[in-house]
Design an enzyme around this catalytic site. Structure first.
Site, PDB file in Angstrom:
ATOM      1  N   GLY A  85     -43.537 -20.070 -19.121  1.00 55.11           N
ATOM      2  CA  GLY A  85     -44.559 -20.174 -20.163  1.00 55.11           C
ATOM      3  C   GLY A  85     -44.836 -18.836 -20.836  1.00 55.11           C
ATOM      4  N   ILE A  86     -44.959 -17.770 -20.046  1.00 55.94           N
ATOM      5  CA  ILE A  86     -45.268 -16.454 -20.631  1.00 55.94           C
ATOM      6  C   ILE A  86     -44.064 -15.948 -21.419  1.00 55.94           C
ATOM      7  CG2 ILE A  86     -45.868 -14.048 -20.129  1.00 55.94           C
ATOM      8  CD1 ILE A  86     -47.247 -15.135 -17.534  1.00 55.94           C
ATOM      9  N   THR A  90     -44.638  -7.097 -17.215  1.00 56.98           N
ATOM     10  CA  THR A  90     -45.994  -7.654 -17.072  1.00 56.98           C
ATOM     11  C   THR A  90     -46.012  -8.696 -15.957  1.00 56.98           C
ATOM     12  OG1 THR A  90     -45.487  -9.308 -18.761  1.00 56.98           O
ATOM     13  CG2 THR A  90     -46.651  -7.320 -19.502  1.00 56.98           C
ATOM     14  N   ALA A  91     -44.939  -8.745 -15.159  1.00 60.04           N
ATOM     15  CA  ALA A  91     -44.829  -9.804 -14.143  1.00 60.04           C
ATOM     16  C   ALA A  91     -45.474  -9.337 -12.838  1.00 60.04           C
ATOM     17  CB  ALA A  91     -43.367 -10.174 -13.959  1.00 60.04           C
ATOM     18  N   ARG A  92     -44.691  -8.692 -11.994  1.00 57.48           N
ATOM     19  CA  ARG A  92     -45.189  -8.046 -10.791  1.00 57.48           C
ATOM     20  C   ARG A  92     -44.333  -6.808 -10.581  1.00 57.48           C
ATOM     21  NH1 ARG A  92     -49.106 -10.580 -11.211  1.00 57.48           N
ATOM     22  NH2 ARG A  92     -50.096 -12.002  -9.722  1.00 57.48           N
ATOM     23  N   ASP A 130     -47.504  -2.971 -16.933  1.00 61.18           N
ATOM     24  CA  ASP A 130     -48.855  -3.442 -16.604  1.00 61.18           C
ATOM     25  C   ASP A 130     -49.000  -3.606 -15.092  1.00 61.18           C
ATOM     26  OD1 ASP A 130     -51.473  -4.467 -17.135  1.00 61.18           O
ATOM     27  OD2 ASP A 130     -50.717  -6.515 -16.888  1.00 61.18           O
ATOM     28  N   GLU A 187     -49.567  -1.539  -6.155  1.00 58.78           N
ATOM     29  CA  GLU A 187     -50.868  -1.394  -6.825  1.00 58.78           C
ATOM     30  C   GLU A 187     -51.975  -1.214  -5.784  1.00 58.78           C
ATOM     31  OE1 GLU A 187     -51.652  -4.718  -9.402  1.00 58.78           O
ATOM     32  OE2 GLU A 187     -49.699  -4.525 -10.350  1.00 58.78           O
ATOM     33  N   HIS A 210     -52.825  -3.180 -14.780  1.00 56.50           N
ATOM     34  CA  HIS A 210     -52.823  -4.633 -14.512  1.00 56.50           C
ATOM     35  C   HIS A 210     -53.984  -5.335 -15.241  1.00 56.50           C
ATOM     36  CE1 HIS A 210     -51.441  -7.897 -11.469  1.00 56.50           C
ATOM     37  NE2 HIS A 210     -51.765  -8.421 -12.638  1.00 56.50           N
TER      38      HIS A 210
HETATM   39  O1  LIG Z   1     -51.467 -11.118 -12.857  1.00 57.55           O
HETATM   40  C1  LIG Z   1     -52.084 -12.059 -13.234  1.00 57.55           C
HETATM   41  C2  LIG Z   1     -51.887 -13.391 -12.735  1.00 57.55           C
HETATM   42  O2  LIG Z   1     -51.076 -13.566 -11.813  1.00 57.55           O
HETATM   43  O3  LIG Z   1     -52.537 -14.314 -13.222  1.00 57.55           O
END
Ligand SMILES: O=CC(=O)O
Length: 358
Positions: free
Chosen positions: A166-167, A268-270, A294, A299, A317
């Site tokens: 989706g992202i 922006t994932a992990r 991000d 982290e 994040h």
């Molecule tokens: O990092 C944000 C999420 O997993 O929703």
């Protein structure tokens, strides 16, 4: 039979009206503990007995630690549903939940716009190498001396998306507005409708030919010793066919070596889907020209090599950190709790447990 019981792990910050619909139908219990040891002791003391569903936030990991076998064994056997507020659920051992009959939900869709927006912001900022200029300005040196190298336009560049969920698809649509050509790689090809003109390519082609690589794949962590690799490789999972292969360090030294020299990367994932130390080396060698991040492997710790590099644009994040999206995510997770309590099912069971959807 008494009223259902729901365990609240973390806080409701936005969707108070939606949450009140839960307290209308269930008794809500909140732990007193503020660390894992005390939480486990509190649970063993019987404080959560009879709880059927739990709502949890990403930050509740500070109270409970990861949701693993040890934690699940300390929780009452009555727990049947774990409703996570977040798209990524790498803090939860899905195999351990499955083995104990606990169904898990996340909040897909609700996060798509905000996460794709920050990915586009990082993409443009990294392409333009804005971090160097911003740092110079804040240090009182205007644009810096020597001037940072000029950046690049997105128009006509190839955006390679690794993980076209989706992202990824939301980001592809936005990147098209900037004139980018979209390619993607997934474990399997999407339908033409979902592809929406994006070209499906193998991982090696994606790495070798993309001008920008965006990481949009979930972090799935497999157990040590289990042979499971990422992408088109034989998958020899012995315990459960429901498990997905590990995506940890999907991008590491061998993948950096295949990349187009000067590539820009956005994550922006992990953090752990990429080997951060290998990224620091790839930036130092120039294989990667700039990066927009991000998320980080450990982290809130950030690799000093990233902090020291002016070609690294960093955000702590904040991908989903907008009032609207936080509200949507809470409402989505609360919908899952409501369905769990009232109908014994979930709106968005995690894909690994699809076979368990009621
Ligand atoms: O990092 C944000 C999420 O997993 O929703």
């Amino acid at each position: 039979m008494g009223r259902p019981k729901v365990l609240l792990l973390g806080k409701i910050d936005h969707a108070h009206v939606a949450w009140s619909t839960i307290s209308d139908i269930a008794d809500v219990i909140q732990p007193k503990a503020t660390n894992r040891e005390d939480f486990i002791a509190e649970s063993r003391s019987g404080a959560f007995d009879g709880v059927g569903a739990a709502y949890r936030t990403f930050d509740s990991v500070d109270i409970t630690g990861k949701v693993d076998g040890e934690l699940l064994d300390a929780l009452p056997a009555s727990i049947r549903f774990l409703c996570h507020n977040g798209a990524g659920y790498d803090q939860i051992d899905i195999a351990a939940c499955t083995a104990r009959g606990v169904r898990v939900s996340n909040t897909p869709t609700a996060v798509d716009d905000a996460t794709a927006d920050i990915a586009i912001w990082l993409l443009l900022g990294a392409l333009r190498n804005l971090s160097a200029g911003i740092n110079a300005l804040r240090a009182g040196n205007w644009r810096g001396s020597p001037l940072p190298a000029p950046g690049h336009d997105p128009q006509g560049k190839i955006l390679g998306i690794l993980g076209m969920g989706g992202i990824g698809r939301n980001m592809a649509a936005k990147a098209r507005a900037f004139g980018m050509r979209i390619r993607y790689h997934n474990r399997s090809r999407l339908s033409p409708a979902l592809e929406d003109g994006a070209e499906y390519v193998g991982l090696e082609t994606l790495l070798a030919e993309s001008d920008v690589l965006s990481l949009n794949l979930p972090l799935n962590v497999s157990k040590p010793g289990r042979v499971c690799r990422f992408h088109d490789r034989p998958l020899r999972l012995t315990e459960s066919a429901l498990l997905q292969p590990s995506t940890r360090h999907s991008i590491a030294a061998p993948q950096f070596a295949l990349m187009k020299p000067g590539i820009v990367i956005v994550n922006t994932a992990r953090g752990a889907v990429m080997d951060e130390a290998a990224l620091v080396d790839a930036l130092a060698s120039g294989r990667v020209s700039s990066v927009g991040l991000d998320v980080y492997e450990k982290e809130p710790e950030i690799h000093p090599g990233l902090l020291a590099n002016p070609n690294v644009l960093l955000v702590p994040h904040l991908g989903t950190w907008t009032q609207e999206t936080q509200q949507k995510m809470e409402e989505w997770a609360i919908d899952n709790v409501r369905l769990a309590v009232s109908e014994g099912r979930l709106k968005s069971i995690v894909p690994e447990q699809e076979a368990l959807a009621a």
